[in-house]
Design an enzyme around this catalytic site. Sequence first.
Site, PDB file in Angstrom:
ATOM      1  N   GLN A   1      51.277 -28.619  72.003  1.00 16.34           N
ATOM      2  CA  GLN A   1      52.611 -28.603  72.588  1.00 16.34           C
ATOM      3  C   GLN A   1      53.399 -27.415  72.036  1.00 16.34           C
ATOM      4  O   GLN A   1      53.154 -26.959  70.909  1.00 16.34           O
ATOM      5  CB  GLN A   1      53.341 -29.912  72.320  1.00 16.34           C
ATOM      6  CG  GLN A   1      53.754 -30.164  70.879  1.00 16.34           C
ATOM      7  CD  GLN A   1      54.340 -31.555  70.704  1.00 16.34           C
ATOM      8  OE1 GLN A   1      53.761 -32.541  71.115  1.00 16.34           O
ATOM      9  NE2 GLN A   1      55.498 -31.628  70.088  1.00 16.34           N
TER      10      GLN A   1
ATOM     11  N   GLU B   1      76.588 -18.242  48.423  1.00 16.52           N
ATOM     12  CA  GLU B   1      77.069 -18.656  47.113  1.00 16.52           C
ATOM     13  C   GLU B   1      76.887 -17.532  46.091  1.00 16.52           C
ATOM     14  O   GLU B   1      75.843 -17.442  45.456  1.00 16.52           O
ATOM     15  CB  GLU B   1      76.332 -19.919  46.668  1.00 16.52           C
ATOM     16  CG  GLU B   1      76.466 -21.071  47.659  1.00 16.52           C
ATOM     17  CD  GLU B   1      75.724 -22.324  47.230  1.00 16.52           C
ATOM     18  OE1 GLU B   1      75.351 -22.450  46.036  1.00 16.52           O
ATOM     19  OE2 GLU B   1      75.507 -23.189  48.093  1.00 16.52           O
ATOM     20  N   TYR B   2      77.868 -16.621  45.913  1.00 19.04           N
ATOM     21  CA  TYR B   2      79.233 -16.670  46.440  1.00 19.04           C
ATOM     22  C   TYR B   2      79.663 -15.261  46.774  1.00 19.04           C
ATOM     23  O   TYR B   2      79.345 -14.329  46.023  1.00 19.04           O
ATOM     24  CB  TYR B   2      80.187 -17.285  45.419  1.00 19.04           C
ATOM     25  CG  TYR B   2      79.790 -18.676  45.053  1.00 19.04           C
ATOM     26  CD1 TYR B   2      80.173 -19.758  45.835  1.00 19.04           C
ATOM     27  CD2 TYR B   2      78.971 -18.894  43.943  1.00 19.04           C
ATOM     28  CE1 TYR B   2      79.781 -21.047  45.500  1.00 19.04           C
ATOM     29  CE2 TYR B   2      78.577 -20.182  43.626  1.00 19.04           C
ATOM     30  CZ  TYR B   2      78.975 -21.253  44.395  1.00 19.04           C
ATOM     31  OH  TYR B   2      78.569 -22.509  44.094  1.00 19.04           O
TER      32      TYR B   2
END
Length: 628
Positions: free
Chosen positions: A333, A402-403
């Site tokens: 699939q 971050e950050y």
Amino acid sequence: MSTETPQRRTRFGWTLRKSGRTKAIAGLSALLLPIAAMVGLATPASAATSATATYVKKSDWGTGFEGQWTVKNTGTTALSSWTIEWDFPSGTSVTSAWDATVTSSGTHWTAKNVGWNGAIAAGASVSFGFNGAGTGSPTGCKLNGASCDGGTTVPGNSAPSAPGTPTASAITNTSAKLSWTAATDDAGIKNYDVLRDGAKIATVTTTTYTDSTLTAGTSYSYSVQARDTSDVTGPVSGAVSVKTTGGGTTDPGTPGTGSKVNLGYFTEWGVYGRNYHVKNLVTSGSAEQITHINYAFGNVTNGQCAIGDAYADYDKAYTADQAVDGVADTWDQPLRGNFNQLRKLKAKYPNIKVLWSFGGWTWSGGFAQAAQNPTAFAQSCYNLVEDPRWADVFDGIDIDWEYPNGCGLTCDTSGPAALKNLTSALRNKFGSSALVTAAITADGSTGGKIDAADYAGASASLNWYNVMTYDFFGAWANTGPTAPHSPLTSYSGIPTAGFTSADAIAKLKAQGVPAAKLLLGIGFYGRGWTGVTQDAPGGTATGAAAGTYEAGIEDYKVLKTSCPATGTVAGTAYAHCGTNWWSYDTPATIASKMAWAKNQGLGGAFFWEFSGDTSNGELVKAMGTNLK
């Protein structure tokens, strides 16, 4: 050793442990071998005149594709083994394979059966697949040393081309008409399969189809696949997104429009050691309470968005008992893994929106390079999030840097405007209808991380901020003092002024961030010390308390019984049992925090992360119930 692969939360962040991912990758039925690992090929067991090999490109996403070879025994006696050889043009290659051992020498590729699929009875066939990079097609095919078409007596059968990407028209509350350009094939086209959200809903002989079984105000994704007169199917077309009309006027994706956001993080690595899957959101009742999911994490590397864990994201096969809808994945699939399960979840709960979160503690280092070219970064993120294989799964993007202009796992000096530039580029690329959000620091101390970046300026491009109001204190301070890791307000004796939810929210508001664009963060875990004799906060310790996956941290579902709460401080609970001291949120403290968030005019709340909750989702339910 644990097989969990979390991004471990340290102070204001998470680091990544890799052990579970190795185990997961080993679970693939066959892996692409490096050229250095080539081994001698077995002597063909039968002349090629008794077998054919045909190739199909199952899907194509621009920079890569999925290919499939099928070997058919057209003779009267069984084959005991098979080997296919072909050439790819320069720049096209196999990157991973299953159900065959694939090797290469330059541009020449060889695939040999694995142990269990070498024998092919007369009239039977076997297939193997692979993912490839590039845009080329195979040439010079040989099967067991001879022509792949079996000589002049057994012709080969090429697959039809992909139909054109469908277009939608006549969209109503409950229906939509689809049209597409025809596929081509040397044997002629027999019919088309119409796929909705990856599942076949109809087979038609024309190039139009009207779906009249839809729900008002709901988004769907459609694609089509052609089948020729020999019943060979071709690759799936591109996908078109359709949203039906109606369904009310309230936009659940934007805080402050009559519906509070209740967002949870779902971690890709949770499918390993934690054995936590998308279906658990259904069985726990959590799916009925949430409005949004942040899927964590995509990587940020070389200044671009990238896949975090391909196996967990879109390759892991789910059995019927593990699947959201009770339907097992098949090997061929187009989409499996968490992405397909999230697609099924959205079909069951159409109100839930899903964002793909990029970065996190471990992968935030890539944002500094991204900030040097925000437009290129945004384009890379858009290409990945809107990949036709899973575009319908995601409603937007979240970044967890971050950050910005501060220090986390590494230190960044991109400047105060870097976050604003990055979020502006993302909004420009994704457009006004997509959700664009960011997880940000809750350091409300004077001169702290909130002061290091232009969060107010960046908020103009964002739907909301996930303010990480947890992990203020923990056993990285080995000897204490003990303190709640998620204090709502300050209290006498708090180790660091400004390390509270209230201080962070107040500072962001003062900068100019609208209250409705702020979500309060809740941790579904506790942080703890050992060697503690004092019941109240402020005691000394000898180190981190033992945890299931790492020292100093434990899930709420464990702590609620192993170390029940003995008190509350600053709006959160703490527990002293034996020599261990833990702090964590309970349904009661969450109820109080949700009331506080509403009184502050916040857009809602979010939590890290689903698997820390009980099997009946009591923390999620406490948030959902008290946000209404």
